[in-house]
Design an enzyme around this catalytic site. Structure first.
Site, PDB file in Angstrom:
ATOM      1  N   SER A 109     -10.369  -0.202  -1.962  1.00  0.00           N
ATOM      2  CA  SER A 109      -8.925  -0.449  -2.041  1.00  0.00           C
ATOM      3  C   SER A 109      -8.648  -1.687  -2.891  1.00  0.00           C
ATOM      4  CB  SER A 109      -8.355  -0.576  -0.620  1.00  0.00           C
ATOM      5  OG  SER A 109      -6.936  -0.534  -0.629  1.00  0.00           O
ATOM      6  N   GLU A 204      -9.983   7.034  -6.792  1.00  0.00           N
ATOM      7  CA  GLU A 204      -9.309   7.453  -5.560  1.00  0.00           C
ATOM      8  C   GLU A 204      -8.051   6.613  -5.415  1.00  0.00           C
ATOM      9  OE1 GLU A 204      -8.847   5.528  -2.577  1.00  0.00           O
ATOM     10  OE2 GLU A 204      -9.763   3.734  -3.429  1.00  0.00           O
ATOM     11  N   HIS A 274      -9.731   6.530   0.765  1.00  0.00           N
ATOM     12  CA  HIS A 274      -9.021   6.065   1.950  1.00  0.00           C
ATOM     13  C   HIS A 274      -9.040   7.061   3.115  1.00  0.00           C
ATOM     14  CE1 HIS A 274      -7.462   3.011  -0.792  1.00  0.00           C
ATOM     15  NE2 HIS A 274      -6.961   2.377   0.243  1.00  0.00           N
TER      16      HIS A 274
END
Length: 308
Positions: A109, A204, A274
């Protein structure tokens, strides 16, 4: 039987608003026989961040001065805040202490920014991997995620197999890199973006509509970055709701546009990102990607491996 590992927590991004999850993650790690240190970072808070910039920067820079290195350095969570630290990280000191050491620096992230900066500046290979609160502290711990995490950290060859609906077939070799797509794009034009030639780019994201993902990929294309890649692998793109207005515009159309405009293979469907189930990948490792009739195989080597 699982070997006991030392796990040092860092929190360079957002405040951990889900304190019970972080505590649950620590409890699970300790119950598995691991030692968890630096756990005071989970309660630290300044505005929306896990402490002041100086405190969060110290999480990273102090790694260079540790007398005894932990096995795993684990980010508590993502959010926002890593970008504010990039210009002040002591890259040379970290390289001197961590390069070629059996240490796994793990997170994803927002942490992608720090991982790619370390790769760009001093060639440190880190792991795009689960984090304390969201993964180890999840209501239900994913055995898939846990298995792939420890397997990647303790194996000289990381191997992942999955089924992909891609029309592409072939074999490609290059440097494995990437992570969160929004964070990758935030580094374009900065010294923190790795200049990867012949890359296998894995991406992602979360809470991003297909049109936003396409816009970011167009930015990567128009800045010349995609032209230097061999292949793209797409992970999970979660928490996105399509509407009637989209009229069929979905992620599959985004991936096909990338194929059409760049000529790159786009291998979709990897459990990475995630979602609850996520593989662990070494960013900066040497990789081979092969796809035949929808069977995808990714192999990576040359990354740090924990001592047995």
């Amino acid at each position: 039987m699982m070997i006991s590992r030392s796990v040092r927590l860092i929190s360079p991004s957002g405040y951990c608003h889900n304190q019970p999850a972080a505590l649950q993650g620590i409890a699970r790690l300790r119950a598995a026989g691991h030692q968890v240190e630096n756990d005071q970072v989970i309660t630290r808070r300044f505005q929306r961040f896990a402490g002041t910039d100086a405190e969060r920067l110290a999480d990273i820079n102090q790694l260079a001065s540790l007398t005894t290195l932990p096995d795993v350095v684990l980010a508590v969570r993502g959010g926002y805040g890593a970008s504010r630290l990039l210009a002040s990280i002591d890259y040379v000191a970290l390289q001197r202490r961590l390069l070629n050491q059996p240490l796994a620096l793990c997170g994803h992230s927002d942490f992608t920014a720090i991982q790619l900066a370390l790769l760009a500046q001093v060639g440190l290979i880190t792991f795009s991997a689960p984090m304390l609160a969201g993964n180890f502290g999840a209501a239900t711990l994913s055995e898939f995620t846990l298995h792939h995490f420890w397997q990647a950290l303790t194996s000289p060859t990381v191997e992942v197999n999955w089924q992909s609906e891609t029309p592409d077939q072939g074999e490609w070799q290059g440097t494995l890199w990437g992570g969160n797509l929004a964070m990758i794009c935030s580094l374009i034009g900065t010294p923190w973006m790795p200049q990867i030639e012949n890359g296998i780019l894995v991406i992602e994201d979360v809470n991003e509509h297909p049109f936003r993902i396409e816009r970011m990929l167009i930015q990567l294309e128009q800045s010349g970055i995609l032209a230097r890649q061999r292949a793209i692998v797409t992970g999970s793109f979660t928490s996105t709701a399509l509407s009637e207005y989209d009229n069929g515009f979905d992620f599959s159309t985004v991936w096909q546009r990338v194929r059409d405009t760049t000529g790159l293979p786009v291998i979709c469907g990897l459990d990475f990102g995630h979602a609850a189930d996520t593989v662990t990948l070494p960013l900066g490792a040497s990789a081979r990607l092969a796809v035949s009739q929808g069977n995808a195989h990714l192999q990576a080597t040359g990354h740090p491996v924990l001592r047995k």
